[in-house]
Motif scaffolding. Structure first.
Motif, PDB file in Angstrom:
ATOM      1  N   UNK A  62       0.845  -1.197   0.000  1.00 30.32           N
ATOM      2  CA  UNK A  62       0.000   0.000   0.000  1.00 30.32           C
ATOM      3  C   UNK A  62       0.879   1.244   0.000  1.00 30.32           C
ATOM      4  N   UNK A  63       0.350   2.338  -0.597  1.00 29.60           N
ATOM      5  CA  UNK A  63       1.108   3.585  -0.597  1.00 29.60           C
ATOM      6  C   UNK A  63       0.714   4.476   0.569  1.00 29.60           C
ATOM      7  N   UNK A  64      -0.345   4.078   1.289  1.00 32.56           N
ATOM      8  CA  UNK A  64      -0.765   4.855   2.458  1.00 32.56           C
ATOM      9  C   UNK A  64      -0.897   3.883   3.614  1.00 32.56           C
ATOM     10  N   UNK A  65      -1.146   4.378   4.781  1.00 36.09           N
ATOM     11  CA  UNK A  65      -1.378   3.516   5.931  1.00 36.09           C
ATOM     12  C   UNK A  65      -2.816   3.047   5.906  1.00 36.09           C
ATOM     13  N   UNK A  66      -3.233   2.450   4.810  1.00 39.98           N
ATOM     14  CA  UNK A  66      -4.633   2.095   4.640  1.00 39.98           C
ATOM     15  C   UNK A  66      -4.995   0.811   5.357  1.00 39.98           C
ATOM     16  N   UNK A  67      -6.273   0.562   5.374  1.00 43.76           N
ATOM     17  CA  UNK A  67      -6.826  -0.627   5.992  1.00 43.76           C
ATOM     18  C   UNK A  67      -6.782  -1.731   4.943  1.00 43.76           C
ATOM     19  N   UNK A  68      -6.260  -2.859   5.313  1.00 44.08           N
ATOM     20  CA  UNK A  68      -6.125  -3.942   4.353  1.00 44.08           C
ATOM     21  C   UNK A  68      -7.201  -4.992   4.609  1.00 44.08           C
ATOM     22  N   UNK A  69      -7.872  -5.407   3.550  1.00 52.64           N
ATOM     23  CA  UNK A  69      -8.854  -6.480   3.654  1.00 52.64           C
ATOM     24  C   UNK A  69      -8.068  -7.788   3.789  1.00 52.64           C
ATOM     25  N   UNK A  70      -8.385  -8.601   4.807  1.00 50.97           N
ATOM     26  CA  UNK A  70      -7.660  -9.869   4.948  1.00 50.97           C
ATOM     27  C   UNK A  70      -7.757 -10.685   3.657  1.00 50.97           C
ATOM     28  N   UNK A  71      -6.653 -11.265   3.230  1.00 50.86           N
ATOM     29  CA  UNK A  71      -6.589 -11.992   1.960  1.00 50.86           C
ATOM     30  C   UNK A  71      -7.732 -12.994   1.831  1.00 50.86           C
ATOM     31  N   UNK A  72      -8.011 -13.707   2.917  1.00 57.08           N
ATOM     32  CA  UNK A  72      -9.032 -14.748   2.846  1.00 57.08           C
ATOM     33  C   UNK A  72     -10.450 -14.178   2.746  1.00 57.08           C
ATOM     34  N   UNK A  73     -10.600 -12.867   2.938  1.00 57.25           N
ATOM     35  CA  UNK A  73     -11.935 -12.246   2.869  1.00 57.25           C
ATOM     36  C   UNK A  73     -12.138 -11.413   1.602  1.00 57.25           C
TER      37      UNK A  73
ATOM     38  N   UNK B  21     -13.488  -2.173  -8.076  1.00 52.84           N
ATOM     39  CA  UNK B  21     -14.099  -1.285  -7.082  1.00 52.84           C
ATOM     40  C   UNK B  21     -12.982  -0.575  -6.334  1.00 52.84           C
ATOM     41  N   UNK B  22     -13.170   0.714  -6.105  1.00 52.58           N
ATOM     42  CA  UNK B  22     -12.189   1.494  -5.359  1.00 52.58           C
ATOM     43  C   UNK B  22     -12.843   1.971  -4.069  1.00 52.58           C
ATOM     44  N   UNK B  23     -12.238   1.643  -2.940  1.00 47.03           N
ATOM     45  CA  UNK B  23     -12.731   2.109  -1.641  1.00 47.03           C
ATOM     46  C   UNK B  23     -12.015   3.414  -1.333  1.00 47.03           C
TER      47      UNK B  23
ATOM     48  N   UNK C  32     -14.976 -12.562  -0.600  1.00 49.65           N
ATOM     49  CA  UNK C  32     -16.246 -12.279   0.066  1.00 49.65           C
ATOM     50  C   UNK C  32     -16.627 -10.799  -0.100  1.00 49.65           C
ATOM     51  N   UNK C  33     -15.662  -9.915   0.105  1.00 51.18           N
ATOM     52  CA  UNK C  33     -15.900  -8.472  -0.046  1.00 51.18           C
ATOM     53  C   UNK C  33     -16.276  -8.157  -1.495  1.00 51.18           C
ATOM     54  N   UNK C  34     -15.534  -8.729  -2.448  1.00 47.01           N
ATOM     55  CA  UNK C  34     -15.828  -8.511  -3.871  1.00 47.01           C
ATOM     56  C   UNK C  34     -17.260  -8.946  -4.182  1.00 47.01           C
ATOM     57  N   UNK C  35     -17.679 -10.096  -3.632  1.00 47.30           N
ATOM     58  CA  UNK C  35     -19.018 -10.618  -3.891  1.00 47.30           C
ATOM     59  C   UNK C  35     -20.093  -9.654  -3.370  1.00 47.30           C
TER      60      UNK C  35
ATOM     61  N   UNK D 139     -19.958   2.453   1.501  1.00 46.58           N
ATOM     62  CA  UNK D 139     -19.540   1.046   1.515  1.00 46.58           C
ATOM     63  C   UNK D 139     -20.697   0.237   2.119  1.00 46.58           C
ATOM     64  N   UNK D 140     -21.105  -0.858   1.459  1.00 45.35           N
ATOM     65  CA  UNK D 140     -22.226  -1.664   1.967  1.00 45.35           C
ATOM     66  C   UNK D 140     -21.996  -2.167   3.394  1.00 45.35           C
ATOM     67  N   UNK D 141     -23.099  -2.268   4.139  1.00 44.23           N
ATOM     68  CA  UNK D 141     -23.034  -2.721   5.540  1.00 44.23           C
ATOM     69  C   UNK D 141     -22.364  -4.086   5.670  1.00 44.23           C
ATOM     70  N   UNK D 142     -22.580  -4.959   4.687  1.00 40.82           N
ATOM     71  CA  UNK D 142     -21.973  -6.294   4.765  1.00 40.82           C
ATOM     72  C   UNK D 142     -20.451  -6.202   4.707  1.00 40.82           C
ATOM     73  N   UNK D 143     -19.914  -5.235   3.959  1.00 40.13           N
ATOM     74  CA  UNK D 143     -18.460  -5.049   3.907  1.00 40.13           C
ATOM     75  C   UNK D 143     -17.960  -4.537   5.251  1.00 40.13           C
ATOM     76  N   UNK D 144     -18.720  -3.612   5.856  1.00 38.26           N
ATOM     77  CA  UNK D 144     -18.331  -3.072   7.170  1.00 38.26           C
ATOM     78  C   UNK D 144     -18.329  -4.191   8.214  1.00 38.26           C
TER      79      UNK D 144
END
Length: 101
Positions: A14-25, A86-88, A28-31, A62-67
């Protein structure tokens, strides 16, 4: 006392101190985004971490399911990119913090 075990530090891509989605999820997030079926937006800027999204781009919450999966994204917004992906976006800076392709 025994010396503490060494900690392996792996640099983030990452180029910022961003929040990373766990690889295994990521799938699920994309879906969740796919099921939300937002209207894709044609963009004329690079869709990459750290890029500021122009004010002309309409963002969606961002959809509630992603949160539920990544609670740190509460209050964040996103855009579905024409051509796929998709860009968050961090709302106060309009900076892209994560891209799902």
């Amino acid at each position: 006392a025994p010396a503490p075990a060494p900690v392996e530090v792996v640099p983030s891509q990452e180029t910022t101190g961003s929040i990373v989605v766990p690889v295994e999820r990521v799938t699920e997030v994309r879906q969740v985004f796919v099921e939300a079926a937002p209207e894709p937006v044609a963009v004329d800027f690079e869709v990459a971490t750290g890029v500021v999204v122009p004010e002309t781009v309409v963002l969606q919450p961002v959809p509630a399911q992603v949160v539920e999966i990544v609670p740190e994204y509460e209050g964040y917004e996103y855009v579905a990119v024409d051509g796929g992906g998709y860009a968050i976006v961090e709302p106060s800076s309009s900076e892209i913090v994560y891209v799902i392709d």
